[in-house]
Design a protein around this motif. Structure first.
Motif, PDB file in Angstrom:
ATOM      1  N   THR A  56       0.837  -1.206   0.000  1.00 45.86           N
ATOM      2  CA  THR A  56       0.000   0.000   0.000  1.00 45.86           C
ATOM      3  C   THR A  56       0.872   1.256   0.000  1.00 45.86           C
ATOM      4  OG1 THR A  56      -0.126  -0.034   2.429  1.00 45.86           O
ATOM      5  CG2 THR A  56      -1.885  -1.164   1.208  1.00 45.86           C
TER       6      THR A  56
ATOM      7  N   GLY B  24       1.462  -2.129   3.931  1.00 43.35           N
ATOM      8  CA  GLY B  24       1.012  -3.369   3.316  1.00 43.35           C
ATOM      9  C   GLY B  24       2.001  -4.491   3.528  1.00 43.35           C
TER      10      GLY B  24
ATOM     11  N   ASN C  30      -9.657   6.328   0.767  1.00 44.48           N
ATOM     12  CA  ASN C  30      -8.362   5.773   1.170  1.00 44.48           C
ATOM     13  C   ASN C  30      -7.286   5.948   0.115  1.00 44.48           C
ATOM     14  OD1 ASN C  30      -8.770   4.130   3.884  1.00 44.48           O
ATOM     15  ND2 ASN C  30     -10.621   3.832   2.645  1.00 44.48           N
TER      16      ASN C  30
ATOM     17  N   GLN D 197      -4.218   3.438   1.406  1.00 42.53           N
ATOM     18  CA  GLN D 197      -4.376   2.031   1.008  1.00 42.53           C
ATOM     19  C   GLN D 197      -4.300   1.859  -0.503  1.00 42.53           C
ATOM     20  OE1 GLN D 197      -7.914   0.155   2.531  1.00 42.53           O
ATOM     21  NE2 GLN D 197      -7.520  -1.785   1.495  1.00 42.53           N
TER      22      GLN D 197
END
Length: 300
Positions: free
Chosen positions: A135, A140, A188, A192
């Motif tokens: 991410t 991530g 996001n 993200q």
């Protein structure tokens, strides 16, 4: 040397008489393997096809070169290959995963890459397989990549994978409406989801350009609903009226028919035998991806 040049050289060296056919054979071997991995989860029918279609559309609208678009479409089809190592009780769990179970799930990108790494076309899908859960904020997995360190293939596939997960039904919840999933992506961006690609994807969704893919397992063929389990039944393109299909979750048997030109399934009251329930690859779906990718990679 670019990846595309490497692939072209490999194919013309190995089989100079028919490089496109050889390319198709190599790609088919990969996609069939991914299809069989997906078949382990009764609630992910059509997921690979949808993520591949979303990714191909997004990459095209982002202006990427045709060979890059084809490579991303293939990588998207292969992105969950490593889930072969995830135990069934975790893969199909209906409740929230424990920290330990989630740690197992997080191994699938590297497992998938290790499985693929010795294949002649491994580099074609490496980014999508290894980095689709990275991410932009660096939180991530598996390597904690951030921002532009995440390959564009993975940034695209990551958005499309998350969107399909949100809009698809699972044992513990029904799929959310498209506008809700698009709002979550929009909220996001930069954390993200990649901002540039995420904005493009949201725009496509708001324009209705994703609707022909959402909830489908092939072009023009929506997933069909089991009376007990919801939309779990993928109908092959080659089906005929009266074809018998089976819910991969509860094994209930259905028969295909049409009413007013609309495909319908009718429960027979029976359940499938072990032979009926064996995973069956749809050669039409795989053939479409293979033919498009093989020609683009060699002709471009």
């Amino acid at each position: 040397m670019s990846l595309l040049s490497h692939i072209k050289g490999l194919l013309t060296t190995v089989q100079p008489g028919d490089p496109i056919r050889h390319q198709e054979d190599l790609l088919t071997s990969l996609l069939v393997m991914a299809w069989m991995v997906e078949a382990r989860d009764p609630y992910t029918g059509g997921h690979l096809w949808r993520v591949s279609q979303f990714s191909q559309l997004l990459a095209t609208r982002a202006g990427l070169h045709a060979d890059d678009v084809s490579g991303i479409a293939v990588g998207a089809f292969l992105h969950d290959l490593g889930k072969i190592s995830v135990p069934d009780h975790i893969l199909g769990k209906k409740d929230r995963l424990s920290d330990e179970e989630y740690a197992v799930i997080k191994t699938h990108p590297e497992v998938g890459w290790r499985m693929l790494s010795s294949h002649p076309l491994a580099q074609l899908a490496e980014a999508a397989i290894r980095a689709h859960h990275e991410t932009p904020d660096g939180r991530g997995y598996p390597r904690g990549l951030a921002g532009q360190d995440i390959p564009v293939d993975a940034r695209i596939v990551g958005i499309c994978d998350a969107f399909d997960a949100m809009t698809s039904t699972r044992p513990y919840r029904t799929g959310m409406p498209v506008p809700q999933a698009l709002d979550i992506i929009a909220q996001n961006l930069g954390t993200q989801f990649d901002r540039e690609m995420g904005e493009r994807f949201v725009a496509l969704g708001k324009a209705g350009e994703l609707d022909h893919i959402v909830g489908h397992s092939d072009s023009g063929i929506p997933l069909q609903a089991c009376l007990m389990c919801g939309p779990t039944i993928a109908v092959p393109r080659s089906h005929q009226m009266g074809t018998r299909l089976y819910c991969p979750s509860c094994t209930a048997e259905y028969e295909t028919s049409r009413s007013g030109g609309i495909l319908q399934l009718t429960a027979t009251g029976c359940n499938g035998s072990p032979a009926d329930l064996e995973p069956k690859v749809d050669p039409d779906v795989i053939g479409d991806v293979v033919r498009t990718a093989a020609r683009a990679l060699l002709v471009s």
